[in-house]
Design a protein around this motif. Structure first.
Motif, PDB file in Angstrom:
ATOM      1  N   SER A   1       0.852  -1.194   0.000  1.00  0.00           N
ATOM      2  CA  SER A   1       0.000   0.000   0.000  1.00  0.00           C
ATOM      3  C   SER A   1       0.884   1.238   0.000  1.00  0.00           C
ATOM      4  CB  SER A   1      -0.916  -0.003   1.217  1.00  0.00           C
ATOM      5  OG  SER A   1      -0.150   0.219   2.377  1.00  0.00           O
ATOM      6  N   ARG A   2       0.305   2.360  -0.362  1.00  0.00           N
ATOM      7  CA  ARG A   2       1.093   3.592  -0.393  1.00  0.00           C
ATOM      8  C   ARG A   2       1.450   4.051   1.016  1.00  0.00           C
ATOM      9  NH1 ARG A   2      -0.720   6.767  -5.909  1.00  0.00           N
ATOM     10  NH2 ARG A   2      -0.988   4.863  -7.108  1.00  0.00           N
ATOM     11  N   LEU A   3       0.608   3.685   1.985  1.00  0.00           N
ATOM     12  CA  LEU A   3       0.931   3.971   3.389  1.00  0.00           C
ATOM     13  C   LEU A   3       2.219   3.238   3.773  1.00  0.00           C
ATOM     14  CD1 LEU A   3       0.172   4.947   6.321  1.00  0.00           C
ATOM     15  CD2 LEU A   3      -1.065   2.807   6.565  1.00  0.00           C
ATOM     16  N   GLU A   4       2.287   1.956   3.396  1.00  0.00           N
ATOM     17  CA  GLU A   4       3.491   1.162   3.702  1.00  0.00           C
ATOM     18  C   GLU A   4       4.717   1.753   2.996  1.00  0.00           C
ATOM     19  OE1 GLU A   4       1.616  -3.299   4.361  1.00  0.00           O
ATOM     20  OE2 GLU A   4       1.797  -2.520   2.340  1.00  0.00           O
ATOM     21  N   TYR A   5       4.501   2.241   1.771  1.00  0.00           N
ATOM     22  CA  TYR A   5       5.604   2.828   1.009  1.00  0.00           C
ATOM     23  C   TYR A   5       6.173   4.058   1.739  1.00  0.00           C
ATOM     24  CZ  TYR A   5       8.037   5.211  -2.786  1.00  0.00           C
ATOM     25  OH  TYR A   5       8.983   5.864  -3.537  1.00  0.00           O
ATOM     26  N   VAL A   6       5.282   4.963   2.151  1.00  0.00           N
ATOM     27  CA  VAL A   6       5.739   6.188   2.830  1.00  0.00           C
ATOM     28  C   VAL A   6       6.400   5.838   4.167  1.00  0.00           C
ATOM     29  CG1 VAL A   6       5.007   8.379   3.868  1.00  0.00           C
ATOM     30  CG2 VAL A   6       4.035   7.663   1.688  1.00  0.00           C
ATOM     31  N   LEU A   7       5.787   4.924   4.921  1.00  0.00           N
ATOM     32  CA  LEU A   7       6.369   4.534   6.212  1.00  0.00           C
ATOM     33  C   LEU A   7       7.741   3.889   6.027  1.00  0.00           C
ATOM     34  CD1 LEU A   7       3.315   3.144   8.232  1.00  0.00           C
ATOM     35  CD2 LEU A   7       4.480   5.322   8.516  1.00  0.00           C
ATOM     36  N   GLY A   8       7.857   3.050   4.982  1.00  0.00           N
ATOM     37  CA  GLY A   8       9.148   2.410   4.688  1.00  0.00           C
ATOM     38  C   GLY A   8      10.219   3.443   4.403  1.00  0.00           C
ATOM     39  N   LYS A   9       9.859   4.446   3.606  1.00  0.00           N
ATOM     40  CA  LYS A   9      10.810   5.527   3.288  1.00  0.00           C
ATOM     41  C   LYS A   9      11.214   6.265   4.578  1.00  0.00           C
ATOM     42  CE  LYS A   9      11.340   5.179  -1.027  1.00  0.00           C
ATOM     43  NZ  LYS A   9      12.669   4.861  -1.527  1.00  0.00           N
ATOM     44  N   TRP A  10      10.215   6.540   5.422  1.00  0.00           N
ATOM     45  CA  TRP A  10      10.488   7.279   6.661  1.00  0.00           C
ATOM     46  C   TRP A  10      11.443   6.497   7.566  1.00  0.00           C
ATOM     47  CZ3 TRP A  10       9.654   6.639  11.930  1.00  0.00           C
ATOM     48  CH2 TRP A  10       9.828   7.789  12.710  1.00  0.00           C
ATOM     49  N   PHE A  11      11.161   5.217   7.751  1.00  0.00           N
ATOM     50  CA  PHE A  11      12.025   4.393   8.614  1.00  0.00           C
ATOM     51  C   PHE A  11      13.439   4.288   8.021  1.00  0.00           C
ATOM     52  CE2 PHE A  11       8.094   2.689  10.599  1.00  0.00           C
ATOM     53  CZ  PHE A  11       8.460   2.878  11.925  1.00  0.00           C
ATOM     54  N   GLY A  12      13.529   4.124   6.704  1.00  0.00           N
ATOM     55  CA  GLY A  12      14.843   4.021   6.050  1.00  0.00           C
ATOM     56  C   GLY A  12      15.661   5.283   6.277  1.00  0.00           C
ATOM     57  N   LEU A  13      15.011   6.441   6.114  1.00  0.00           N
ATOM     58  CA  LEU A  13      15.723   7.715   6.300  1.00  0.00           C
ATOM     59  C   LEU A  13      16.069   7.937   7.770  1.00  0.00           C
ATOM     60  CD1 LEU A  13      13.607   9.762   3.750  1.00  0.00           C
ATOM     61  CD2 LEU A  13      16.046   9.285   3.565  1.00  0.00           C
TER      62      LEU A  13
ATOM     63  N   ALA B   1       6.720  16.242  19.592  1.00  0.00           N
ATOM     64  CA  ALA B   1       7.352  15.692  18.386  1.00  0.00           C
ATOM     65  C   ALA B   1       6.365  14.780  17.656  1.00  0.00           C
ATOM     66  CB  ALA B   1       8.612  14.925  18.773  1.00  0.00           C
ATOM     67  N   CYS B   2       5.649  13.938  18.430  1.00  0.00           N
ATOM     68  CA  CYS B   2       4.704  12.984  17.812  1.00  0.00           C
ATOM     69  C   CYS B   2       3.605  13.728  17.065  1.00  0.00           C
ATOM     70  CB  CYS B   2       4.080  12.082  18.868  1.00  0.00           C
ATOM     71  SG  CYS B   2       5.212  10.835  19.433  1.00  0.00           S
ATOM     72  N   ALA B   3       3.109  14.833  17.650  1.00  0.00           N
ATOM     73  CA  ALA B   3       2.011  15.574  17.030  1.00  0.00           C
ATOM     74  C   ALA B   3       2.436  16.123  15.662  1.00  0.00           C
ATOM     75  CB  ALA B   3       1.572  16.707  17.948  1.00  0.00           C
ATOM     76  N   TRP B   4       3.613  16.765  15.603  1.00  0.00           N
ATOM     77  CA  TRP B   4       4.081  17.314  14.322  1.00  0.00           C
ATOM     78  C   TRP B   4       4.437  16.208  13.341  1.00  0.00           C
ATOM     79  CZ3 TRP B   4       3.178  21.951  12.609  1.00  0.00           C
ATOM     80  CH2 TRP B   4       2.942  22.984  13.509  1.00  0.00           C
ATOM     81  N   LEU B   5       5.019  15.149  13.888  1.00  0.00           N
ATOM     82  CA  LEU B   5       5.383  14.002  13.047  1.00  0.00           C
ATOM     83  C   LEU B   5       4.139  13.427  12.373  1.00  0.00           C
ATOM     84  CD1 LEU B   5       7.520  11.753  12.330  1.00  0.00           C
ATOM     85  CD2 LEU B   5       6.748  10.581  14.348  1.00  0.00           C
ATOM     86  N   LEU B   6       3.087  13.227  13.157  1.00  0.00           N
ATOM     87  CA  LEU B   6       1.850  12.656  12.605  1.00  0.00           C
ATOM     88  C   LEU B   6       1.215  13.596  11.584  1.00  0.00           C
ATOM     89  CD1 LEU B   6       0.191  10.961  15.700  1.00  0.00           C
ATOM     90  CD2 LEU B   6       1.225   9.856  13.721  1.00  0.00           C
ATOM     91  N   LEU B   7       1.280  14.889  11.854  1.00  0.00           N
ATOM     92  CA  LEU B   7       0.698  15.859  10.924  1.00  0.00           C
ATOM     93  C   LEU B   7       1.419  15.807   9.573  1.00  0.00           C
ATOM     94  CD1 LEU B   7      -1.323  18.304  10.623  1.00  0.00           C
ATOM     95  CD2 LEU B   7       0.638  19.746  11.159  1.00  0.00           C
ATOM     96  N   PHE B   8       2.752  15.872   9.605  1.00  0.00           N
ATOM     97  CA  PHE B   8       3.517  15.888   8.352  1.00  0.00           C
ATOM     98  C   PHE B   8       3.477  14.523   7.651  1.00  0.00           C
ATOM     99  CE2 PHE B   8       6.210  19.449  10.349  1.00  0.00           C
ATOM    100  CZ  PHE B   8       5.454  20.422   9.728  1.00  0.00           C
ATOM    101  N   LEU B   9       3.649  13.457   8.436  1.00  0.00           N
ATOM    102  CA  LEU B   9       3.659  12.123   7.828  1.00  0.00           C
ATOM    103  C   LEU B   9       2.273  11.791   7.268  1.00  0.00           C
ATOM    104  CD1 LEU B   9       5.937  10.126   7.466  1.00  0.00           C
ATOM    105  CD2 LEU B   9       5.184   8.917   9.491  1.00  0.00           C
ATOM    106  N   GLY B  10       1.234  12.191   8.012  1.00  0.00           N
ATOM    107  CA  GLY B  10      -0.150  11.984   7.537  1.00  0.00           C
ATOM    108  C   GLY B  10      -0.372  12.725   6.230  1.00  0.00           C
ATOM    109  N   SER B  11       0.159  13.959   6.133  1.00  0.00           N
ATOM    110  CA  SER B  11       0.022  14.729   4.884  1.00  0.00           C
ATOM    111  C   SER B  11       0.741  13.999   3.750  1.00  0.00           C
ATOM    112  CB  SER B  11       0.634  16.121   5.038  1.00  0.00           C
ATOM    113  OG  SER B  11       0.097  16.761   6.151  1.00  0.00           O
ATOM    114  N   ALA B  12       1.946  13.493   4.038  1.00  0.00           N
ATOM    115  CA  ALA B  12       2.712  12.774   3.000  1.00  0.00           C
ATOM    116  C   ALA B  12       1.928  11.556   2.511  1.00  0.00           C
ATOM    117  CB  ALA B  12       4.067  12.336   3.563  1.00  0.00           C
ATOM    118  N   VAL B  13       1.293  10.840   3.444  1.00  0.00           N
ATOM    119  CA  VAL B  13       0.526   9.636   3.067  1.00  0.00           C
ATOM    120  C   VAL B  13      -0.683  10.030   2.212  1.00  0.00           C
ATOM    121  CG1 VAL B  13      -0.908   7.756   3.969  1.00  0.00           C
ATOM    122  CG2 VAL B  13       1.276   8.279   5.053  1.00  0.00           C
ATOM    123  N   VAL B  14      -1.408  11.069   2.646  1.00  0.00           N
ATOM    124  CA  VAL B  14      -2.609  11.485   1.901  1.00  0.00           C
ATOM    125  C   VAL B  14      -2.231  11.944   0.492  1.00  0.00           C
ATOM    126  CG1 VAL B  14      -4.450  13.226   1.812  1.00  0.00           C
ATOM    127  CG2 VAL B  14      -3.951  12.052   3.950  1.00  0.00           C
TER     128      VAL B  14
END
Lengths: 252, 249
Positions: free
Chosen positions: A92-104, A232-245
């Motif tokens: 899924s594209r969610l998995e793709y974005v999360l994979g990129k995030w963890f790799g970086l 940190a979690c709040a901003w992380l979720l906001l930006f990562l959520g935007s990237a996923v959407v």
């Protein structure tokens, strides 16, 4: 989960084989060595200056890696269409974005570990003493990198690589000066300008919440609490959520 | 059994919020499990867009697509698809073995299963001696053969090939077609888009002609040629599209 791991591993391997990462790493090491020279010219404060400069170098080069490498990698995947071979698998594209995030995150964590393992023996050899505030300052720096990487992923999904890299880096630097925006308001007469500064203050994450370089340099106790982590979690979720959407709605 | 079922699919690309001419216009077709389906049409006819909608890379505006009864873009619909894109680009810093492990993980294959499959697969596409070389050093033909290896990694039931024979020398094409024939004889359905019509004629049991996003004609190769009076698919194709080449639109 295995898809996220696979994408994270490939992202990590691609990034660490990128010459830019090594160039930034070499410059960061150089900065650590220079920190000693700067220490000599600051009478009596040499070890404090060493810590301050070393942590500053870790931060700046970490931000450069987070901004430029993540933008470059995502752009390359889309431009050269290797993303087709990933998303045509049961991913899924969610998995793709999360994979990129963890790799970086893995790349930034390696950057910090390498810098620390070079700096600490050097610092101890110069007569410095290890104290926990150093590690706490590095931990909060990683929290900041986590937010910056997610911001970079969101901007990369939206714009060109150079623009997103520059924007990520500039926004990150601005976020370190968020407190100054409030002070700046006092010197501005225009109501509109005051409003604009106020909006900017509330829209940008305040990275001074993660900045403990000074406390580490002066061996002061750092009392981080749940708030720092939740912030940190709040901003992380906001930006990562935007990237996923954005990625989910992207027509490839 | 139906491997691929496309029903009334339409798709329009948008640029700066404005709709461009429809890339797919009410397209419907089916590929049975025992078929090799040649999907033909001039440049810009909608072949690659169709493939992207099958893979879930693009969402159709209307219509439904099912792969082995699983609705696209559900990710389970891609579990048994093998895909070889046109001019495939891989992570150049990885070796074929590392790449296969990467793609295998995406399919959820266990380490043991991946190890069991990778070497025979690389041998089958004749790049086993290059298993430890970086893909970035490969020639176009070697990349194409590795592309086929990764497409076969999950033992697919439907193989989607976009210009699979481009960039291969005559000998390479013969070998590639032999491999594809063998794969098909193992019960894999194929959906193939190609401009090398002599190869399509040799490989495909059924063809569909697409133009401006519409399926204009469909049928088995021999019947189409017999009814049109052409000796080969190339002359049939040229005669059909010479007056309405999309480059002149």
């Amino acid at each position: 989960m295995i898809s996220i791991y696979a994408i994270a591993l490939a992202t990590f391997m691609e990034a660490v084989r990128n010459k830019i990462v090594w160039a930034f790493g070499a410059l960061a090491i150089l900065a650590i060595l220079v920190s000693r020279a700067l220490g000599w010219v600051s009478s009596g404060e040499d070890l404090k200056v060493m810590i301050d400069v070393a942590l500053g170098a870790m931060l700046i080069f970490g931000l450069l890696i987070a901004s430029f490498i993540s933008s470059h990698l995502l752009y390359q995947e889309e431009e050269k269409k290797s993303i087709y071979l990933v998303l045509s698998k049961p991913v899924s594209r969610l998995e793709y974005v999360l994979g990129k995030w963890f790799g970086l995150m893995g790349v930034l964590l390696s950057h910090i570990i390498v810098m620390l393992s070079l700096f600490l023996p050097f610092f101890l050899a110069q007569g410095g003493k290890y104290h926990n505030s150093l590690l706490v300052a590095v931990f909060t720096m990683m929290l900041e990198f986590a937010v910056v990487i997610s911001l970079s992923l969101a901007l990369s999904a939206l714009t060109s690589p150079l623009f997103s890299a520059v924007m990520t880096f500039v926004i990150s630097l601005l976020c370190h000066g968020v407190e100054s925006i409030l002070e700046l308001q006092q010197y501005v007469n225009s109501v509109l300008a005051k409003r604009a500064l106020s909006v900017m203050y509330h829209l940008l994450p305040n990275f001074s919440n993660f900045d403990y370089k000074l406390e580490a340099a002066h061996n002061m106790p750092i009392a981080i609490n749940g708030y720092t982590f939740l912030y940190a979690c709040a901003w992380l979720l906001l930006f990562l959520g935007s990237a996923v959407v954005i990625t989910q709605n992207k027509q490839l | 059994m139906i491997a691929l079922d496309i029903q009334n699919v339409s798709h329009t690309y948008k640029k700066w919020g404005r709709s461009l001419p429809a890339a797919l216009n009410n397209l419907s077709l089916q590929v049975n499990q025992d078929e090799v389906y040649g999907f033909l049409g001039p440049n810009g006819a909608g072949k690659t867009t169709t493939i992207k909608t099958i893979l879930g890379l693009l969402r159709p505006d209307f219509g439904t697509i099912k792969v082995l009864d699983k609705t696209v873009p559900n990710k389970s619909s891609r579990q048994y698809i093998g895909y070889l894109p046109e001019n495939p680009y891989f992570h150049t810093f990885l070796t074929p073995t590392e790449s296969c492990h990467f793609y295998g993980r995406l399919f959820g294959l266990s380490r043991k299963e991946r190890q069991k499959r990778i070497s025979p697969l690389l041998e089958r596409v004749e790049i086993l001696p290059l298993a430890k070389s970086r893909i970035g050093t490969f020639s176009k033909g070697q990349r194409q053969r590795f592309g086929l290896a990764q497409a076969l990694l999950n033992n697919p039931k439907l193989l989607i090939l976009d210009e699979p024979l481009s960039g291969l020398d005559p000998l390479g094409r013969v070998r590639f077609k032999e491999i594809l024939s063998k794969v098909h004889s193992d019960g894999v359905a194929m959906f193939l888009s190609s401009h090398i019509l002599s190869d399509v004629e040799g490989l495909c049991s059924k063809i569909g002609m697409v133009y401006k996003g519409c399926l204009e004609e469909e049928g088995d190769v021999k019947t189409l040629l017999a009814s049109s009076g052409h000796l080969d698919l190339e002359s049939y194709f040229v005669n059909r599209y010479k007056d309405k080449d999309s480059r002149n639109d």
